[in-house]
Design a protein around this motif. Structure first.
Motif, PDB file in Angstrom:
ATOM      1  N   GLY A 139      -1.145 -19.135  50.108  1.00 54.33           N
ATOM      2  CA  GLY A 139      -0.191 -19.134  49.009  1.00 54.33           C
ATOM      3  C   GLY A 139      -0.814 -19.041  47.621  1.00 54.33           C
ATOM      4  O   GLY A 139      -0.271 -19.558  46.657  1.00 54.33           O
ATOM      5  N   GLN A 140      -1.966 -18.357  47.523  1.00 52.57           N
ATOM      6  CA  GLN A 140      -2.575 -18.174  46.194  1.00 52.57           C
ATOM      7  C   GLN A 140      -2.027 -16.934  45.485  1.00 52.57           C
ATOM      8  O   GLN A 140      -2.343 -16.690  44.336  1.00 52.57           O
ATOM      9  N   LEU A 141      -1.249 -16.130  46.217  1.00 51.01           N
ATOM     10  CA  LEU A 141      -0.658 -14.953  45.576  1.00 51.01           C
ATOM     11  C   LEU A 141       0.685 -15.345  44.997  1.00 51.01           C
ATOM     12  O   LEU A 141       1.413 -16.154  45.566  1.00 51.01           O
ATOM     13  N   MET A 142       0.985 -14.797  43.846  1.00 55.27           N
ATOM     14  CA  MET A 142       2.304 -15.047  43.279  1.00 55.27           C
ATOM     15  C   MET A 142       2.807 -13.825  42.535  1.00 55.27           C
ATOM     16  O   MET A 142       2.051 -12.892  42.269  1.00 55.27           O
ATOM     17  N   LEU A 143       4.095 -13.828  42.243  1.00 52.85           N
ATOM     18  CA  LEU A 143       4.663 -12.713  41.498  1.00 52.85           C
ATOM     19  C   LEU A 143       4.995 -13.153  40.085  1.00 52.85           C
ATOM     20  O   LEU A 143       5.522 -14.243  39.872  1.00 52.85           O
ATOM     21  N   TYR A 144       4.649 -12.290  39.142  1.00 56.75           N
ATOM     22  CA  TYR A 144       5.132 -12.421  37.780  1.00 56.75           C
ATOM     23  C   TYR A 144       6.227 -11.374  37.602  1.00 56.75           C
ATOM     24  O   TYR A 144       6.307 -10.418  38.366  1.00 56.75           O
ATOM     25  N   TYR A 145       7.041 -11.581  36.593  1.00 57.26           N
ATOM     26  CA  TYR A 145       8.186 -10.686  36.414  1.00 57.26           C
ATOM     27  C   TYR A 145       8.239 -10.180  34.985  1.00 57.26           C
ATOM     28  O   TYR A 145       8.052 -10.943  34.036  1.00 57.26           O
ATOM     29  N   GLN A 146       8.483  -8.864  34.858  1.00 58.75           N
ATOM     30  CA  GLN A 146       8.611  -8.286  33.516  1.00 58.75           C
ATOM     31  C   GLN A 146       9.963  -7.599  33.388  1.00 58.75           C
ATOM     32  O   GLN A 146      10.331  -6.771  34.230  1.00 58.75           O
ATOM     33  N   PRO A 147      10.730  -7.955  32.345  1.00 60.71           N
ATOM     34  CA  PRO A 147      12.058  -7.357  32.198  1.00 60.71           C
ATOM     35  C   PRO A 147      12.020  -5.894  31.777  1.00 60.71           C
ATOM     36  O   PRO A 147      11.121  -5.467  31.069  1.00 60.71           O
ATOM     37  N   GLN A 148      13.023  -5.174  32.226  1.00 59.97           N
ATOM     38  CA  GLN A 148      13.289  -3.813  31.752  1.00 59.97           C
ATOM     39  C   GLN A 148      14.581  -3.934  30.956  1.00 59.97           C
ATOM     40  O   GLN A 148      15.576  -4.433  31.465  1.00 59.97           O
ATOM     41  N   VAL A 149      14.523  -3.491  29.726  1.00 63.68           N
ATOM     42  CA  VAL A 149      15.541  -3.872  28.769  1.00 63.68           C
ATOM     43  C   VAL A 149      16.316  -2.660  28.251  1.00 63.68           C
ATOM     44  O   VAL A 149      15.726  -1.606  27.992  1.00 63.68           O
ATOM     45  N   ILE A 155      18.908  -7.301  29.935  1.00 58.49           N
ATOM     46  CA  ILE A 155      17.981  -6.984  31.022  1.00 58.49           C
ATOM     47  C   ILE A 155      18.691  -6.114  32.055  1.00 58.49           C
ATOM     48  O   ILE A 155      19.721  -6.506  32.595  1.00 58.49           O
ATOM     49  N   VAL A 156      18.163  -4.927  32.305  1.00 58.80           N
ATOM     50  CA  VAL A 156      18.798  -4.018  33.265  1.00 58.80           C
ATOM     51  C   VAL A 156      17.944  -3.840  34.519  1.00 58.80           C
ATOM     52  O   VAL A 156      18.309  -3.113  35.439  1.00 58.80           O
ATOM     53  N   GLY A 157      16.816  -4.485  34.546  1.00 58.49           N
ATOM     54  CA  GLY A 157      15.946  -4.442  35.723  1.00 58.49           C
ATOM     55  C   GLY A 157      14.801  -5.412  35.504  1.00 58.49           C
ATOM     56  O   GLY A 157      14.551  -5.840  34.374  1.00 58.49           O
ATOM     57  N   ILE A 158      14.150  -5.788  36.616  1.00 57.36           N
ATOM     58  CA  ILE A 158      12.966  -6.644  36.494  1.00 57.36           C
ATOM     59  C   ILE A 158      11.902  -6.128  37.444  1.00 57.36           C
ATOM     60  O   ILE A 158      12.188  -5.858  38.616  1.00 57.36           O
ATOM     61  N   GLU A 159      10.687  -5.939  36.930  1.00 54.43           N
ATOM     62  CA  GLU A 159       9.597  -5.489  37.797  1.00 54.43           C
ATOM     63  C   GLU A 159       8.762  -6.685  38.236  1.00 54.43           C
ATOM     64  O   GLU A 159       8.392  -7.532  37.420  1.00 54.43           O
ATOM     65  N   ALA A 160       8.493  -6.733  39.544  1.00 58.94           N
ATOM     66  CA  ALA A 160       7.630  -7.784  40.100  1.00 58.94           C
ATOM     67  C   ALA A 160       6.187  -7.283  40.084  1.00 58.94           C
ATOM     68  O   ALA A 160       5.910  -6.169  40.511  1.00 58.94           O
ATOM     69  N   LEU A 161       5.283  -8.104  39.562  1.00 57.59           N
ATOM     70  CA  LEU A 161       3.864  -7.717  39.481  1.00 57.59           C
ATOM     71  C   LEU A 161       3.014  -8.832  40.093  1.00 57.59           C
ATOM     72  O   LEU A 161       3.154 -10.003  39.732  1.00 57.59           O
ATOM     73  N   ILE A 162       2.143  -8.453  41.002  1.00 58.73           N
ATOM     74  CA  ILE A 162       1.399  -9.456  41.763  1.00 58.73           C
ATOM     75  C   ILE A 162       0.295 -10.097  40.920  1.00 58.73           C
ATOM     76  O   ILE A 162      -0.289  -9.452  40.047  1.00 58.73           O
ATOM     77  N   ARG A 163       0.056 -11.364  41.172  1.00 58.38           N
ATOM     78  CA  ARG A 163      -1.048 -12.099  40.555  1.00 58.38           C
ATOM     79  C   ARG A 163      -1.762 -12.893  41.631  1.00 58.38           C
ATOM     80  O   ARG A 163      -1.123 -13.403  42.547  1.00 58.38           O
ATOM     81  N   TRP A 164      -3.070 -13.018  41.514  1.00 59.22           N
ATOM     82  CA  TRP A 164      -3.847 -13.833  42.436  1.00 59.22           C
ATOM     83  C   TRP A 164      -4.368 -15.036  41.664  1.00 59.22           C
ATOM     84  O   TRP A 164      -5.170 -14.878  40.743  1.00 59.22           O
ATOM     85  N   HIS A 165      -3.858 -16.190  42.038  1.00 54.98           N
ATOM     86  CA  HIS A 165      -4.334 -17.404  41.387  1.00 54.98           C
ATOM     87  C   HIS A 165      -5.476 -17.970  42.214  1.00 54.98           C
ATOM     88  O   HIS A 165      -5.281 -18.714  43.175  1.00 54.98           O
ATOM     89  N   HIS A 166      -6.693 -17.614  41.824  1.00 57.26           N
ATOM     90  CA  HIS A 166      -7.888 -18.005  42.571  1.00 57.26           C
ATOM     91  C   HIS A 166      -8.242 -19.449  42.224  1.00 57.26           C
ATOM     92  O   HIS A 166      -8.250 -19.826  41.053  1.00 57.26           O
ATOM     93  N   PRO A 167      -8.553 -20.277  43.264  1.00 52.81           N
ATOM     94  CA  PRO A 167      -8.816 -21.694  43.005  1.00 52.81           C
ATOM     95  C   PRO A 167      -9.980 -21.927  42.025  1.00 52.81           C
ATOM     96  O   PRO A 167      -9.955 -22.901  41.279  1.00 52.81           O
ATOM     97  N   GLU A 168     -10.977 -21.042  42.024  1.00 51.81           N
ATOM     98  CA  GLU A 168     -12.100 -21.240  41.092  1.00 51.81           C
ATOM     99  C   GLU A 168     -12.046 -20.305  39.887  1.00 51.81           C
ATOM    100  O   GLU A 168     -12.335 -20.706  38.771  1.00 51.81           O
TER     101      GLU A 168
END
Ligand code: C2E
Ligand code: MG
Ligand code: MG
Ligand code: MG
Length: 284
Positions: free
Chosen positions: A38-48, A55-68
Motif C-alpha cells: 500500500g505504498q502506492l497512492m493516487l493524487y488527483y488534478q481537476p480539469q476545469v 470541475i468537469v473532470g479529474i485526472e488520477a496520477l500515481i504516486r509512490w510513497h517510499h518509506p525512506e
C-alpha cells in the motif's frame, strides 16, 4: 582498465552489466512490495471549465510513497514498469482505486464528471484489459461514462489492433482521450476515424504559447481541428492567466494545470469539490 590490471576481463564486464540490472531489479522489487504494502497512492488534478471554473473532470496520477525516499514521481518508475510488464498489475490497481474514489464522490453527491486514468500501451494491449475494466465497473457500480481512459498516440504504431480495442472500449461506454496530443505519431488521416471523445493538448505546446508565434498557431490549429472533428479539447499544463486567456480567446473550453490546482491527495480534492461542484450547482 581496472579489469585488465586484475587480468580478468570477463569478471569486469559481467559485474558492470550486473550492476545495471541489479539496480533495475531492486527498483522493480521495491515496486512489487509497494503494490502489496500500500505504498502506492493516487493524487488527483481537476480539469476545469474555462468559462465557469467548475470541475468537469479529474485526472488520477500515481504516486509512490517510499518509506525512506519519500514521494517518487511517476516519471521515475513508470518507464521501468512499462518495460518489465509490472505496469499491468499496477495499472489494474490504479483503475480500481480511481473507480472506487469516483464512486465515493458520487455517493457524496457531486455532479457528473469522469475520472481519467492514464493507460500505457502495454496495459492497453493486454488481453484481459477490456474484461478487467468491465469487472471494475461492475464491482464498483460506477457508470461507464464516469470513467475516462487516457491513451497516447503511441498506440497508433499498431493501428489495426488498436482500432479494435478502442472500438470495444467505446462499446462499453467508457470515454477515451488522447493524452499529450501533438507529441506522438498520429497522422491526421486516421484521427477522424478514431472513436475518441477528447484530445489533450500537450503542455509543451501550452508552455510557449505567448512567446513563440509558431507555437501559438499550432495550438489554435489543434483547437480548431479538434472542435471541428467534434472532440472535446482540453489544454494541459496551464500555469498563467496569460496562457489561459489565449486559450479562451481561441475557443478552448477546458483546462488543466497548476493555475487551477496541482495534483492533490483525496482529502484536498474533497474540499475543492465542495467549493465548486455541489449538486445544487451553486458555487459557495
Ligand atoms: P500526463 O498524464 O500527461 O500527466 C500530466 C503531468 O503533468 C502530471 O505529472 C502532472 O502533475 C503534470 N502537470 C499538470 N499540470 C501541470 C502544470 O501546470 N505545470 C507542470 N509543470 N506540470 C503539470 P506526473 O503526475 O508527474 O505524471 C507524469 C506522467 O506519468 C503522466 O503524464 C503519465 O503519462 C504518467 N502517469 C502518471 N500516473 C500514471 C498511471 O497511473 N498510469 C500510467 N500508465 N501512467 C501514469
Ligand atoms: Mg494523462
Ligand atoms: Mg499529458
Ligand atoms: Mg502522458
Amino acid at each position: 582498465y581496472l579489469a585488465k590490471e586484475r587480468g580478468n576481463n570477463f569478471c569486469f564486464y559481467s559485474s558492470n552489466l550486473n550492476g545495471i540490472s541489479i539496480r533495475k531489479m531492486e527498483l522493480e522489487n521495491g515496486l512489487r512490495k509497494a503494490l502489496e504494502q500500500g505504498q502506492l497512492m493516487l493524487y488527483y488534478q481537476p480539469q476545469v471549465s474555462i468559462l465557469t471554473r467548475e470541475i468537469v473532470g479529474i485526472e488520477a496520477l500515481i504516486r509512490w510513497h517510499h518509506p525512506e525516499h519519500g514521494f517518487i514521481a511517476p516519471s521515475e518508475f513508470i518507464p521501468l514498469v512499462e518495460e518489465t510488464g509490472l505496469i499491468v498489475p499496477i495499472g489494474k490497481w490504479v483503475v480500481t482505486e480511481a473507480c472506487k474514489q469516483r464512486k465515493a464522490w458520487e455517493n457524496a453527491g457531486y455532479r457528473d464528471f469522469p475520472i481519467a486514468v492514464n493507460v500505457s500501451v502495454r496495459q492497453f494491449e493486454d488481453e484481459q484489459f477490456i474484461e478487467y475494466i468491465l469487472e471494475v465497473l461492475d464491482e464498483t457500480g460506477l457508470a461507464a461514462n464516469q470513467l475516462e481512459l487516457e491513451i497516447t498516440e503511441s498506440i497508433m504504431q499498431n493501428p489495426e489492433n488498436s482500432m479494435i480495442i478502442l472500438n470495444q472500449l467505446k462499446d462499453l461506454g467508457v470515454l477515451l482521450s488522447i493524452d499529450d496530443f501533438g507529441t506522438g505519431y498520429s497522422s491526421l488521416s486516421y484521427l477522424k476515424h478514431l472513436p475518441i471523445d477528447k484530445i489533450k493538448i500537450d503542455k509543451s505546446f501550452v508552455d510557449d504559447i505567448l512567446y513563440d508565434a509558431n507555437q501559438g498557431v499550432m495550438v489554435k490549429t489543434i483547437i480548431d481541428m479538434g472542435l471541428n472533428l467534434n472532440f472535446t479539447v482540453i489544454a494541459e499544463g496551464i500555469e498563467t492567466d496569460e496562457q489561459l486567456s489565449f486559450l479562451k480567446k481561441n475557443g478552448c473550453r477546458i483546462g488543466q494545470g497548476y493555475l487551477f490546482s496541482k495534483p492533490i491527495p483525496t482529502e484536498q480534492m474533497d474540499e475543492f469539490l465542495l467549493y465548486t461542484n455541489r449538486k445544487s450547482g451553486i458555487p459557495i
